[in-house]
Enzyme design. Structure first.
Site, mmCIF file in Angstrom:
data_model
loop_
_atom_site.group_PDB
_atom_site.id
_atom_site.type_symbol
_atom_site.label_atom_id
_atom_site.label_comp_id
_atom_site.label_asym_id
_atom_site.label_seq_id
_atom_site.Cartn_x
_atom_site.Cartn_y
_atom_site.Cartn_z
ATOM 1 N N GLU A 148 7.356 -1.632 -22.062
ATOM 2 C CA GLU A 148 6.321 -1.060 -22.931
ATOM 3 C C GLU A 148 6.388 -1.667 -24.328
ATOM 4 O O GLU A 148 7.476 -1.872 -24.865
ATOM 5 C CB GLU A 148 6.509 0.459 -23.064
ATOM 6 N N SER A 149 5.252 -1.938 -24.908
ATOM 7 C CA SER A 149 5.066 -2.420 -26.287
ATOM 8 C C SER A 149 5.436 -3.895 -26.435
ATOM 9 O O SER A 149 6.435 -4.361 -25.905
ATOM 10 C CB SER A 149 5.884 -1.590 -27.294
ATOM 11 N N LYS A 153 -7.050 3.239 -25.194
ATOM 12 C CA LYS A 153 -6.495 3.564 -26.510
ATOM 13 C C LYS A 153 -7.470 3.159 -27.603
ATOM 14 O O LYS A 153 -7.863 1.996 -27.685
ATOM 15 C CB LYS A 153 -5.170 2.814 -26.656
ATOM 16 N N LYS A 176 -0.833 9.994 -21.500
ATOM 17 C CA LYS A 176 0.030 9.501 -22.584
ATOM 18 C C LYS A 176 0.004 10.546 -23.692
ATOM 19 O O LYS A 176 -0.789 10.483 -24.627
ATOM 20 C CB LYS A 176 -0.488 8.149 -23.070
ATOM 21 N N GLU A 197 -3.785 0.560 -20.866
ATOM 22 C CA GLU A 197 -3.928 1.754 -21.696
ATOM 23 C C GLU A 197 -5.304 1.877 -22.337
ATOM 24 O O GLU A 197 -5.801 0.949 -22.979
ATOM 25 C CB GLU A 197 -2.856 1.740 -22.782
ATOM 26 N N ASN A 241 10.764 1.187 -24.192
ATOM 27 C CA ASN A 241 9.833 0.931 -25.288
ATOM 28 C C ASN A 241 10.500 -0.030 -26.265
ATOM 29 O O ASN A 241 11.561 0.271 -26.816
ATOM 30 C CB ASN A 241 9.453 2.232 -25.993
ATOM 31 N N GLU A 289 10.691 7.538 -20.837
ATOM 32 C CA GLU A 289 10.801 6.417 -21.765
ATOM 33 C C GLU A 289 12.103 6.478 -22.558
ATOM 34 O O GLU A 289 12.471 7.519 -23.099
ATOM 35 C CB GLU A 289 9.603 6.459 -22.723
#
Length: 401
Positions: free
Chosen positions: A358-359, A188, A249, A186, A322, A298
């Site tokens: 994710e995360s 970011k 995103k 990502e 997520n 998601e």
């Protein structure tokens, strides 16, 4: 009511009802009492109670003089048809994030007054978490985008754009090559919870380093207000010759954003089940496929995954879990394992749908943990973008050196 905007306000909040051509109006109203600016009362009786997501409600508007509200109104026409989707999805528990303030925005253009403010709205009209705050702001942001570039112009540009790259195929190919989950790295700069993550932010250099390190695809934050991102970052990365397919995103609530993502160079878009009921997910998936794009859908809970698995054509897209709790923002990798161990998670594996973790993925041990749970790809941002040598960070995370 083509090309008509009615702004109605009362102590319960403010409502804007608009219709442009064939567009759908998404507002649930019981009754509005409106006074024009000479203080002459006009009663608007709006009879739309709890309609289902697929039903329609008829609203009767009494005849009025167009000069009192500053917009053209056809006195002879007494009815308009309103389709109710979002509000009934919220009421049924299908989504956990409310699309807009239930009592209307506190500040809104109203007739000749710009920035009219409705005071003393109750707490239920305030965002319950950061995701809801972001989603509510998108309405204003999209209005600004539309003023600069109408949808018809975006559609023409999207039609003329080069074909989208196969995002899903790139993930699968890299996973076969490395034996590790395909990495979506990502691009970011900041986040609401962490603030600025990479002060020396250069989206093109970061993207090139991700690609050199072995990322399969890239995710590019486009939200400006909360993540300091930009659709321009997508365009710059694509123009720089980066070959990795790009995920936009963005917090998508309207099809306009999907066209904007495609025009900006995206090959895939993010759709969040907590925000979008299945009716909207299905529509956005079809819109994306028509543009040659893939969707990453998601989920945060087993219930969301079970609902999403009912969508037709889902197997062509990607699913994501997520690990971040929407209420507390706490991250827990055990969320991935719990959801993948559920009956819905087992169905994902039986159907061969690619699941993205994710995360909360920071180390090779984290990668191994989610891979063992059944994840075929991972999306990683913070732990990589803040490093000085991003390419080496990718290789170390995937144990490629």
């Amino acid at each position: 009511l083509p090309h008509i905007l009615l702004a109605l306000t009362s102590k319960t909040g403010l409502l804007c009802v608009s219709s442009e051509g064939q567009s759908t109006v998404h507002f649930k109203v019981i009754a509005i009492y409106f006074k024009n600016f000479e203080n002459n009362p006009i009663q608007f009786s709006v009879a739309m109670l709890s309609a289902s997501s697929s039903s329609q409600a008829v609203c009767g508007l009494p005849c009025c003089n167009s000069s009192t509200i500053g917009v053209p109104v056809r006195p002879a026409r007494r009815q308009m048809t309103v389709r109710c989707t979002v509000e009934t999805a919220e009421a049924s528990g299908e989504v956990s994030i409310r699309r807009r303030p239930p009592l209307g925005a506190e500040t809104q253009t109203c007739g000749p007054f710009v920035g009219f403010k409705v005071n003393d709205l109750p707490d239920l009209n305030r965002p319950q978490n950061i995701l809801e705050e972001i989603v509510w702001y998108k309405t204003k942001e999209i209005e600004v985008f539309r003023e600069k570039q109408p949808l018809v112009m975006l559609q023409a540009r999207a039609k003329a754009a080069p074909p989208a790259r196969d995002f899903k195929a790139a993930l699968l190919a890299k996973a076969r090559q490395t034996g590790k989950p395909g990495l979506i790295a990502e691009v970011k700069k900041a986040s609401p919870s962490k603030g600025v993550i990479q002060p020396n932010f250069n989206p093109v250099k970061i993207a090139q380093a991700y690609e050199a390190g072995g990322a399969a695809c890239l995710s590019v934050l486009t939200d400006e207000k909360f993540f300091q991102g930009s659709f321009d970052n997508l365009t710059k990365i694509k123009a720089a010759g980066v070959n990795c397919p790009l995920l936009c995103k963005e917090f998508i609530v309207e099809a306009y954003q999907i066209f904007k993502a495609r025009v900006s160079g995206a090959d895939a878009v993010l759709l969040i089940a907590a925000v979008l009921p299945n009716q909207d997910l299905a529509y956005f998936m079809k819109a994306a496929r028509a543009l040659g794009m893939c969707c990453l859908i998601e989920v945060h809970t087993e219930a969301e995954l079970s609902r999403v698995l009912q969508l037709e054509g889902l197997d062509e897209h990607l699913l994501g879990i997520n690990n971040r709790d929407l209420g507390t923002f706490k991250v827990d990798l055990a969320v991935t394992q719990r959801i993948m161990d559920s009956s819905a998670g087992q169905e994902v594996q039986r159907r061969g749908i690619v699941m993205v973790g994710e995360s909360g993925i920071f180390t090779p041990e984290d990668v191994a943990f989610v891979q063992a749970a059944g994840v075929g790809a991972i999306l990683v941002g913070e732990s990589l973008v803040k490093q000085g040598d991003v390419a080496t960070g990718v290789k170390q995370l995937l144990s490629l050196e």
